[in-house]
Scaffold this motif. Structure first.
Motif, short mmCIF file in Angstrom:
data_model
loop_
_atom_site.label_atom_id
_atom_site.label_comp_id
_atom_site.label_asym_id
_atom_site.label_seq_id
_atom_site.Cartn_x
_atom_site.Cartn_y
_atom_site.Cartn_z
N ARG A 2 0.85 -1.20 0.00
CA ARG A 2 0.00 0.00 0.00
C ARG A 2 0.88 1.25 0.00
N ALA A 3 0.36 2.31 -0.63
CA ALA A 3 1.05 3.60 -0.58
C ALA A 3 0.02 4.70 -0.55
N HIS A 4 0.29 5.72 0.30
CA HIS A 4 -0.57 6.91 0.37
C HIS A 4 0.28 8.08 -0.07
N LEU A 5 -0.11 8.67 -1.16
CA LEU A 5 0.63 9.82 -1.66
C LEU A 5 -0.23 11.07 -1.47
N SER A 6 0.46 12.21 -1.45
CA SER A 6 -0.25 13.46 -1.30
C SER A 6 0.42 14.47 -2.24
N VAL A 436 -2.73 2.09 -4.38
CA VAL A 436 -2.21 3.44 -4.22
C VAL A 436 -3.37 4.42 -4.08
N ARG A 437 -3.29 5.27 -3.04
CA ARG A 437 -4.27 6.34 -2.88
C ARG A 437 -3.53 7.66 -2.89
N ILE A 438 -4.03 8.59 -3.67
CA ILE A 438 -3.34 9.87 -3.82
C ILE A 438 -4.29 10.99 -3.43
N ALA A 439 -3.96 11.68 -2.34
CA ALA A 439 -4.78 12.82 -1.91
C ALA A 439 -4.43 14.04 -2.76
N LEU A 440 -5.46 14.71 -3.27
CA LEU A 440 -5.27 15.86 -4.17
C LEU A 440 -5.64 17.14 -3.46
N HIS A 441 -4.76 18.12 -3.49
CA HIS A 441 -5.04 19.39 -2.81
C HIS A 441 -4.92 20.57 -3.78
N GLY A 442 -6.00 21.29 -3.91
CA GLY A 442 -5.95 22.57 -4.62
C GLY A 442 -5.97 22.48 -6.14
N PHE A 443 -6.37 21.36 -6.70
CA PHE A 443 -6.40 21.25 -8.16
C PHE A 443 -7.78 21.58 -8.75
N GLY A 444 -8.77 21.85 -7.88
CA GLY A 444 -10.12 22.05 -8.39
C GLY A 444 -10.71 20.72 -8.80
N GLU A 445 -11.74 20.82 -9.62
CA GLU A 445 -12.45 19.61 -10.07
C GLU A 445 -11.60 18.87 -11.11
N LEU A 446 -11.29 17.62 -10.87
CA LEU A 446 -10.52 16.85 -11.87
C LEU A 446 -11.33 15.65 -12.35
N ARG A 447 -11.15 15.33 -13.62
CA ARG A 447 -11.77 14.12 -14.18
C ARG A 447 -10.65 13.17 -14.57
N PRO A 448 -10.89 11.85 -14.49
CA PRO A 448 -9.84 10.93 -14.94
C PRO A 448 -9.56 11.13 -16.42
N GLY A 449 -8.30 11.14 -16.79
CA GLY A 449 -7.94 11.24 -18.21
C GLY A 449 -7.50 9.88 -18.69
N ARG A 450 -6.32 9.83 -19.30
CA ARG A 450 -5.82 8.55 -19.79
C ARG A 450 -5.06 7.86 -18.69
N GLU A 488 -9.56 12.39 -3.96
CA GLU A 488 -8.55 11.32 -3.85
C GLU A 488 -8.60 10.44 -5.10
N VAL A 489 -7.42 10.11 -5.61
CA VAL A 489 -7.32 9.15 -6.71
C VAL A 489 -7.01 7.79 -6.10
N SER A 490 -7.66 6.76 -6.58
CA SER A 490 -7.24 5.43 -6.15
C SER A 490 -6.98 4.56 -7.38
N VAL A 491 -5.96 3.76 -7.27
CA VAL A 491 -5.56 2.93 -8.40
C VAL A 491 -4.84 1.69 -7.87
N THR A 492 -5.00 0.58 -8.57
CA THR A 492 -4.25 -0.63 -8.22
C THR A 492 -3.23 -0.88 -9.32
#
Ligand code: AHR
Length: 500
Positions: A2-6, A436-450, A488-492
């Motif tokens: 597991r990894a928690h990124l910020s 992997v979970r990635i906490a997102l700060h200050g990017f506004g609304e994000l949509r998954p891209g590629r 938060e982004v989550s991905v395996t």
């Protein structure tokens, strides 16, 4: 694992330097001849540039290409590669014990670089030659006209100056294998005087002094200090080189970027110490102008020079075939470079074609892209804007001599103009996926891209690579299951993989 990124839009570490995604073409083995240049090949243009290789190079997109060496440059006469091809001399190349035909020289390289859409980075010979030959070359290349050298360039077919901005003051001059090897003090003085004079011809040029050939050199640290004490005012960059291979098992190999991080930090600290002592205002940046995976021990039986038949033309030399594992290591090396992009402003993957190359080509035959080219291409395309200071917590493992290494290695960029967040993630675990979970700060609304991943597919293993018969066996594939929810982004990540 597991990894928690910020990551945060305001937590950045400089802008992505475009020249971080460079490569290198040396007159070595089949890098030039039957690599980028093969008159008579079915895909060759009127200049002899292989079109199939150029297509792959354009796709990978190196932003700068260093030339013509490498060790080769320390015995090279640049004048041998200009003028009518029929009149060009054949010379002994003492670095690689081959014959250099000089069919491909300065004009050919500049035109090839234009065709490839890349910036040329020239190295001068400070092994067997010195200030005068460097001056002549800069005048020939960059002076508009009305002098002996610049008019000779025009007579040789190029009316307009080449405008080459980046110049390496020699190559690996700390290495006893280098023709014309020098002590740090000898080299530092020569680099300062060559650089000072070259700038009198063209004040717009940028200069790279040789650092150490790798961080295990006995003179590492002291070399950089002495050279910069002597040449600080004259140069803009100090070089670093490193090649890694798997010697003590995959766990340690996969953690080599830990070593690269610390190597870069040591060079930066040394340069800054010289800055403080000399009360200099400017900062010296790092040109990491040779880096890659290179299986040196496989090729080396009695020294690197013993691998070819003596004095052949363009023999097969160190044509490593890269695997899934190598691609993950190369990706993490790119992470290390990107993390330090505020100080590493130039980096050249070594080398571009055939010789430990991202691209392979057969004489008269096919060209294909090696596994290691994929992370390079993807990061070159998507690493834009601000470098993110990625904060990470998560599982570690025992990486042997490298100590404790994080299972998940990460880097990222944020492009406020395009509103694009790019994350690059490696899972070093050979058998287990990584959550992997990635906490997102200050990017506004994000949509998954590629989302894409490089890993061993069905029926493959970590040793699988691309070759002439299966040129696309390993590459980027779609990565499913990436979610963005509640900031938060989550991905395996699959075992042993690299994802963007
Ligand atoms: O890239 C191959 C060789 O490695 C280069 O010629 C030299 O600079 C380094 O030792």
């Amino acid at each position: 694992a597991r990894a928690h990124l910020s990551v945060g839009a305001d937590f950045t570490a400089g802008t992505v330097p475009p020249r971080l995604f460079g490569s290198f073409v040396e007159h070595m083995g089949r890098g030039v001849y039957t690599g980028i240049f093969e008159p008579g090949h079915p895909s060759a243009d009127e200049r002899g540039f292989r079109g199939d290789v150029l297509d792959r190079v354009r796709e990978i997109g190196p932003t700068v290409v260093r030339y013509p060496g490498g060790n080769y440059v320390s015995g090279h006469n640049w004048e041998d590669g200009i003028g009518p091809v029929a009149d060009r001399p054949r010379r002994l190349d003492l670095a690689w014990r081959t014959i250099e035909t000089n069919e491909f020289g300065l004009h050919e390289f500049v035109h090839w670089a234009r065709a490839a859409g890349t910036e040329p980075m020239m190295a001068i010979n400070l092994g067997t030659r010195g200030v005068q030959e460097a001056l002549d070359l800069v005048e020939y290349a960059n002076h508009p006209g009305g002098t002996a050298w610049s008019d000779l360039r025009r007579r040789n077919g190029d009316e307009d100056p080449f405008g080459i901005r980046l110049w390496c003051l020699g190559n690996e001059m700390d290495g006893p294998w280098q023709v014309g090897h020098k002590t740090a003090a000898e080299y530092g003085r020569l680099a300062a005087e060559a650089g000072r004079a070259m700038r009198l011809v063209d004040p717009s040029i940028e200069l790279v002094a040789c650092g150490s050939s790798h961080s295990a050199m006995p003179t590492f640290g002291e070399w950089e200090r002495t050279v910069l004490e002597l040449a600080y005012d004259q140069v803009d960059y100090i070089s670093a080189h490193t090649y890694y291979e798997e010697t003590d098992g995959p766990g340690e190999f996969l953690a080599k970027a830990v070593d690269m991080d610390s190597y870069i930090e040591s060079v930066v600290a040394t340069a800054d110490a010289v800055r403080a002592r000399g009360r200099h205002r400017k900062r010296i940046h790092v040109s990491f102008d040779e880096w890659n995976v290179w299986y040196q021990s496989r090729h080396r039986s009695g020294g690197i020079h013993q691998q070819t038949d003596d004095w052949a033309v363009a023999p097969r030399v160190i044509e490593d075939e890269y695997s899934v594992t190598d691609a993950v290591v190369v990706a993490t090396m790119l992470h290390a470079l990107l993390r330090h992009g505020e100080r590493v402003r130039i980096a050249c993957q070594a080398q571009l074609v055939n010789v430990i190359g991202m691209v392979r080509s057969e004489p008269g035959g096919a060209a294909w892209t090696q596994t290691v080219a994929h992370p390079f291409r993807v990061m070159r395309e998507h690493a834009r804007g601000q470098i993110l200071d990625v904060r990470a917590r998560g599982d570690h493992y025992d990486a042997g001599r490298l100590g404790d290494a994080p299972v998940v290695d990460a880097a990222g960029t944020w492009d406020p103009d395009g509103g694009t967040l790019a994350l690059f993630l490696a899972n070093r675990d050979l058998t287990e996926p990584a959550e992997v979970r990635i906490a997102l700060h200050g990017f506004g609304e994000l949509r998954p891209g590629r989302a894409e991943v490089l890993t061993a597919g069905p029926g493959q293993d970590r040793h699988t690579g691309n070759n002439e018969t299966a040129p696309e066996a390993v590459g980027m594939r779609p990565l499913d299951g990436v979610r963005i929810e509640g900031g938060e982004v989550s991905v395996t990540l699959p075992p042993l993989s690299w994802a963007a």
